[in-house]
Each structure stands twice: as structure tokens, then as C-alpha cells.
Design a protein around this motif. Structure first.
Motif, PDB file in Angstrom:
ATOM      1  N   PHE A 235      21.482  -4.235 -13.319  1.00 29.50           N
ATOM      2  CA  PHE A 235      20.279  -3.415 -13.500  1.00 29.50           C
ATOM      3  C   PHE A 235      19.586  -3.126 -12.160  1.00 29.50           C
ATOM      4  O   PHE A 235      19.166  -1.996 -11.898  1.00 29.50           O
ATOM      5  CB  PHE A 235      19.302  -4.114 -14.456  1.00 29.50           C
ATOM      6  N   THR A 236      19.473  -4.147 -11.302  1.00 28.44           N
ATOM      7  CA  THR A 236      18.696  -3.941 -10.066  1.00 28.44           C
ATOM      8  C   THR A 236      19.412  -2.983  -9.104  1.00 28.44           C
ATOM      9  O   THR A 236      18.774  -2.363  -8.264  1.00 28.44           O
ATOM     10  CB  THR A 236      18.365  -5.275  -9.367  1.00 28.44           C
ATOM     11  N   THR A 237      20.725  -2.856  -9.244  1.00 26.17           N
ATOM     12  CA  THR A 237      21.436  -1.837  -8.464  1.00 26.17           C
ATOM     13  C   THR A 237      21.321  -0.481  -9.165  1.00 26.17           C
ATOM     14  O   THR A 237      21.055   0.545  -8.522  1.00 26.17           O
ATOM     15  CB  THR A 237      22.925  -2.211  -8.294  1.00 26.17           C
ATOM     16  N   ALA A 238      21.493  -0.482 -10.486  1.00 26.49           N
ATOM     17  CA  ALA A 238      21.477   0.775 -11.250  1.00 26.49           C
ATOM     18  C   ALA A 238      20.146   1.520 -11.088  1.00 26.49           C
ATOM     19  O   ALA A 238      20.121   2.746 -10.922  1.00 26.49           O
ATOM     20  CB  ALA A 238      21.759   0.488 -12.721  1.00 26.49           C
ATOM     21  N   ILE A 239      19.053   0.763 -11.104  1.00 25.95           N
ATOM     22  CA  ILE A 239      17.721   1.393 -11.070  1.00 25.95           C
ATOM     23  C   ILE A 239      17.459   2.063  -9.711  1.00 25.95           C
ATOM     24  O   ILE A 239      16.665   2.993  -9.601  1.00 25.95           O
ATOM     25  CB  ILE A 239      16.634   0.318 -11.404  1.00 25.95           C
ATOM     26  N   ARG A 240      18.145   1.600  -8.674  1.00 22.38           N
ATOM     27  CA  ARG A 240      17.990   2.185  -7.324  1.00 22.38           C
ATOM     28  C   ARG A 240      19.005   3.308  -7.081  1.00 22.38           C
ATOM     29  O   ARG A 240      18.970   3.944  -6.031  1.00 22.38           O
ATOM     30  CB  ARG A 240      18.203   1.083  -6.259  1.00 22.38           C
ATOM     31  N   PHE A 241      19.920   3.505  -7.999  1.00 20.29           N
ATOM     32  CA  PHE A 241      21.058   4.372  -7.720  1.00 20.29           C
ATOM     33  C   PHE A 241      20.666   5.839  -7.530  1.00 20.29           C
ATOM     34  O   PHE A 241      20.940   6.437  -6.473  1.00 20.29           O
ATOM     35  CB  PHE A 241      22.115   4.242  -8.829  1.00 20.29           C
ATOM     36  N   ASP A 242      20.013   6.411  -8.533  1.00 20.35           N
ATOM     37  CA  ASP A 242      19.707   7.842  -8.455  1.00 20.35           C
ATOM     38  C   ASP A 242      18.652   8.145  -7.381  1.00 20.35           C
ATOM     39  O   ASP A 242      18.805   9.105  -6.620  1.00 20.35           O
ATOM     40  CB  ASP A 242      19.282   8.383  -9.828  1.00 20.35           C
ATOM     41  N   PRO A 243      17.578   7.327  -7.285  1.00 21.84           N
ATOM     42  CA  PRO A 243      16.591   7.638  -6.247  1.00 21.84           C
ATOM     43  C   PRO A 243      17.067   7.344  -4.820  1.00 21.84           C
ATOM     44  O   PRO A 243      16.550   7.934  -3.877  1.00 21.84           O
ATOM     45  CB  PRO A 243      15.396   6.741  -6.583  1.00 21.84           C
ATOM     46  N   THR A 307      13.004  10.037 -13.006  1.00 19.80           N
ATOM     47  CA  THR A 307      13.919   9.019 -13.535  1.00 19.80           C
ATOM     48  C   THR A 307      14.021   9.010 -15.063  1.00 19.80           C
ATOM     49  O   THR A 307      15.010   8.519 -15.603  1.00 19.80           O
ATOM     50  CB  THR A 307      13.493   7.610 -13.096  1.00 19.80           C
ATOM     51  N   GLY A 308      13.018   9.521 -15.747  1.00 21.66           N
ATOM     52  CA  GLY A 308      13.049   9.555 -17.210  1.00 21.66           C
ATOM     53  C   GLY A 308      13.169   8.175 -17.851  1.00 21.66           C
ATOM     54  O   GLY A 308      13.654   8.042 -18.989  1.00 21.66           O
ATOM     55  N   LEU A 309      12.699   7.162 -17.145  1.00 16.08           N
ATOM     56  CA  LEU A 309      12.914   5.790 -17.642  1.00 16.08           C
ATOM     57  C   LEU A 309      12.099   5.444 -18.885  1.00 16.08           C
ATOM     58  O   LEU A 309      12.413   4.478 -19.584  1.00 16.08           O
ATOM     59  CB  LEU A 309      12.623   4.779 -16.524  1.00 16.08           C
ATOM     60  N   GLU A 310      11.057   6.250 -19.150  1.00 18.29           N
ATOM     61  CA  GLU A 310      10.232   5.982 -20.337  1.00 18.29           C
ATOM     62  C   GLU A 310      10.804   6.649 -21.586  1.00 18.29           C
ATOM     63  O   GLU A 310      10.324   6.412 -22.688  1.00 18.29           O
ATOM     64  CB  GLU A 310       8.788   6.518 -20.133  1.00 18.29           C
ATOM     65  N   GLN A 311      11.810   7.492 -21.406  1.00 17.45           N
ATOM     66  CA  GLN A 311      12.396   8.197 -22.560  1.00 17.45           C
ATOM     67  C   GLN A 311      13.036   7.203 -23.530  1.00 17.45           C
ATOM     68  O   GLN A 311      13.502   6.144 -23.105  1.00 17.45           O
ATOM     69  CB  GLN A 311      13.494   9.156 -22.087  1.00 17.45           C
ATOM     70  N   PRO A 312      13.121   7.542 -24.827  1.00 15.26           N
ATOM     71  CA  PRO A 312      13.758   6.634 -25.776  1.00 15.26           C
ATOM     72  C   PRO A 312      15.223   6.393 -25.409  1.00 15.26           C
ATOM     73  O   PRO A 312      15.853   7.256 -24.800  1.00 15.26           O
ATOM     74  CB  PRO A 312      13.668   7.377 -27.112  1.00 15.26           C
ATOM     75  N   HIS A 313      15.733   5.216 -25.781  1.00 10.75           N
ATOM     76  CA  HIS A 313      17.156   4.930 -25.584  1.00 10.75           C
ATOM     77  C   HIS A 313      17.821   4.803 -26.952  1.00 10.75           C
ATOM     78  O   HIS A 313      17.133   4.667 -27.967  1.00 10.75           O
ATOM     79  CB  HIS A 313      17.339   3.653 -24.764  1.00 10.75           C
ATOM     80  N   ASP A 314      19.160   4.850 -26.942  1.00 14.85           N
ATOM     81  CA  ASP A 314      19.863   4.837 -28.228  1.00 14.85           C
ATOM     82  C   ASP A 314      20.599   3.513 -28.484  1.00 14.85           C
ATOM     83  O   ASP A 314      21.494   3.448 -29.309  1.00 14.85           O
ATOM     84  CB  ASP A 314      20.878   5.987 -28.256  1.00 14.85           C
TER      85      ASP A 314
END
Ligand SMILES: N[C@@H](CCC(=O)N[C@@H](CS)C(=O)NCC(=O)O)C(=O)O
Length: 329
Positions: A235-243, A307-314
Motif C-alpha cells: 500500500f505505501t508504495t502503491a499510494i505514491r505511485f501515480d503522484p 487520486t480519487g481515493l475517496e471514491q467507493p471501492h468494489d
């Protein structure tokens, strides 16, 4: 950016190997905290202090474990400045940095020379510091994750297990693949000084991300139905990936946003109680784009992406039971 040589600070960039590949230094302090016979570092309240950068993916792992394991009143924290310049990690109070709340030091390397006046090596976060012995207990994030998972349960009453016995072989295998190709893989791409080294890291990185996308199409979490340290580490790598890594480290075949399962998995963890508070995009973006001036000489920090991180997940469509709870406590 630099390192200590026999206790003296030297401002120096990383030295790659002959092939132009980035070589991460091995962490030098790897002590445990336990109640076992003869142990020097015992689990105690108000004894240990954690030095972190909110920008750093390795330090971020330990902050998440501290939160999930209810250690916030047991292990105190100092947050370094997001800027890592000629003196390495420094202390200030800008943008949520805290100063060195323990000793009032100006530079993180002072903790390393307090541990050993002759210390030679890079001065990295995270650092788990012992007030009592005035020493570094551990400066390896994967160890600190495990220490936080186990050592203080008597004091916190936490029954959550991020490295459950029945899943250990699975978690170890995941870590073994994800660490070199993804966690360290983005750095191997970004800090490469030859085309060959860069492309090798790039290809391995996207091969693993493609595999993870497939894996997460049928598994809610990396090790199956419960969230474990393997998820925290990715997660800590993924969250930095796009930005950051996509642009700054030239990892630009795809973004996490292009992988529906990975993106939804990341969103679920981001929305997990207590996790979003540990994510600080000001520290993350400013640190990389303004500290690595040989990669980004202008120091301009990109404004995006959204980042759209607040959007719902499935992810609720897949079987899952949250965190693994230890029995018998
Ligand atoms: N193996 C260490 C790596 C930690 C690490 O490299 N942290 C980076 C920040 S993201 C750092 O402090 N770098 C300073 C340097 O290399 O000089 C861990 O996982 O704890």
C-alpha cells in the motif's frame, strides 16, 4: 542527501554499481524488543520513540502498524522535514513536521552518532530509538512492523495479527516478490544511471503489477481474506505511485489508476479507519520532487493527479473478514 563516514557527515548522492544499478544499503540496526530471557530491549510504555518521514514509504509502513496496533500512546513519534537536502533528514515544524520532540536535534544523523560516534552508513528513516539505553533499536521497517505486531500486545491488549501463523509462508512469498520488483523496484528504476538498469527494473516492476492485478481480481487482500503486513507493505508504495513514481521515477507504462483491481484494493485500504490520516501528499510530493534535484532540477512539484481515493471501492464483492484476530488472548 549524504551519509556518515566514521561519524562525520558527508554530502553525497548514491553510488550505483558498475552497471548503473541502484544499490540499497542494508539496514545496520536490527535488534528485537521482547520479554525473552536476557533481552536488552523490553516492551515498555514511553521507552521507545519512532523517527519517521511522512514522505517515505518504508517509514509509512511503521506508522500504519502503530495505528492498527493501538501503539500511539506507547511509542511516541517525531516527523522530519519533507526536504532532504545537504544535511540529509532535518527537523523543522513546516507542514506538520514536528521537530525532534525527544532531544531537540537539528539533524537526524545526530541520533545515529548518539548511537555510535563512529557510525558509517546512510542515515535513513524509520528509526526506532530507545530512550533508556540511548541507542537505535532498529532502523529496518520490515523488522519494526513485526516488532509493533507482537512486542507490545501485553500493554495494548491488541489481538490483531498482521502476520498470522497460518499465512506466514504466503506472506513471505508475496514479500519476496514485491520487495525487489515493486517496493524497491520503483527506486531501481528512478535512481538507475544506465538505460539497461532502468529498463530491467521497469520491466520487472510492471510484470509484478500485472500479476498483482490478476491476483487481486479473486483475492480481496494479498494473502486472501484478511489484511496483513503484505498489504501494508504494498500500500505505501502503491499510494505514491501515480503522484510520484509514474513521473518522477519514469515508471510510466501504466498508473495504478489503470489497474481496476489494484486501484480498488488501494482505495479500500486508504478508507480503512485510521489509514487516510497517515497519508500526507504534501510531504510525499514535495519530498521527492524537491529533494532529488539531479532528477528534477527545477524543483517544480506537479499539481496532479486527482487520486480519487475517496471514491467507493468494489472490494466487498470478494470474500473478506477484515483483520486477523488472535485467539486465546
Ligand atoms: N531498509 C530501510 C530503507 C529505509 C530508507 O531507505 N529510507 C529512505 C527514505 S524513503 C531514507 O531515509 N533515505 C536516506 C538515504 O538513503 O540517505 C527500511 O526499509 O527501513
Amino acid at each position: 542527501m549524504g551519509l556518515l563516514v566514521k561519524g562525520q557527515w558527508q554530502d553525497r548522492w548514491y553510488e550505483n554499481d558498475d552497471r548503473g544499478s541502484f544499490q540499497r544499503e542494508q539496514s545496520q540496526r536490527r535488534h528485537a524488543i521482547s520479554r525473552s530471557e536476557g533481552a536488552l530491549f523490553l516492551p515498555e510504555r514511553d521507552r521507545y520513540h519512532l523517527y519517521v518521514s511522512l514522505a517515505c514509504p518504508w517509514a509509512h509502513r511503521t506508522l500504519i502498524a502503530r495505528r492498527l496496533k493501538n501503539l500511539e500512546s506507547i511509542v511516541s513519534v517525531s516527523v522530519v522535514s519533507w526536504l532532504m537536502a545537504e544535511n540529509g533528514w532535518t527537523f523543522d515544524t513546516r507542514d506538520g513536521s514536528t521537530e525532534d520532540t525527544l532531544e531537540g536535534a537539528h539533524f537526524l544523523y545526530e541520533r545515529y552518532t548518539a548511537d555510535d560516534p563512529e557510525y558509517t552508513g546512510r542515515v535513513t528513516v524509520p528509526v526506532l530509538w530507545d530512550r533508556k539505553e540511548q541507542r537505535i533499536v532498529n532502523n529496518e521497517s520490515s523488522d519494526i512492523l513485526r516488532i509493533f505486531n507482537e512486542a507490545f500486545d501485553d500493554l495494548t491488549g491488541s489481538d490483531i495479527d498482521l502476520y498470522p501463523e497460518p499465512l506466514r509462508a504466503t506472506i513471505d512469498a508475496l514479500n519476496e516478490r514485491i520487495y525487489p520488483t515493486v517496493n524497491n523496484g520503483v527506486y531501481r528504476a528512478g535512481f538507475a544511471t544506465s538505460q539497461t538498469a532502468y529498463e530491467e527494473a521497469f520491466d520487472q516492476l510492471f510484470e509484478t503489477l500485472d500479476w498483482l492485478e490478476d491476483h487481486l481480481s479473486t483475492n480481496r487482500y494479498l494473502a486472501g481474506t484478511v489484511l496483513t503486513e503484505a498489504d501494508i507493505r504494498l500500500f505505501t508504495t502503491a499510494i505514491r505511485f501515480d503522484p510520484v513514481y509514474h513521473g518522477h521515477f519514469k515508471c510510466n507504462l501504466r498508473q495504478i489508476a489503470d489497474y481496476p483491481h489494484l486501484a480498488n484494493w488501494m482505495r479500500e485500504i486508504y478508507q480503512w479507519p485510521g489509514i487516510a490520516d497517515t497519508v500526507d501528499f504534501v510531504h510525499i510530493k514535495n519530498h521527492y520532487y524537491m529533494s532529488h534535484r539531479n532528477i528534477n532540477p527545477t524543483g517544480i512539484v506537479p499539481k496532479g493527479p486527482d487520486t480519487g481515493l475517496e471514491q467507493p471501492h468494489d472490494r466487498a464483492a470478494l470474500p473478506g473478514s477484515g483483520l486477523f484476530v488472535k485467539t486465546g488472548r
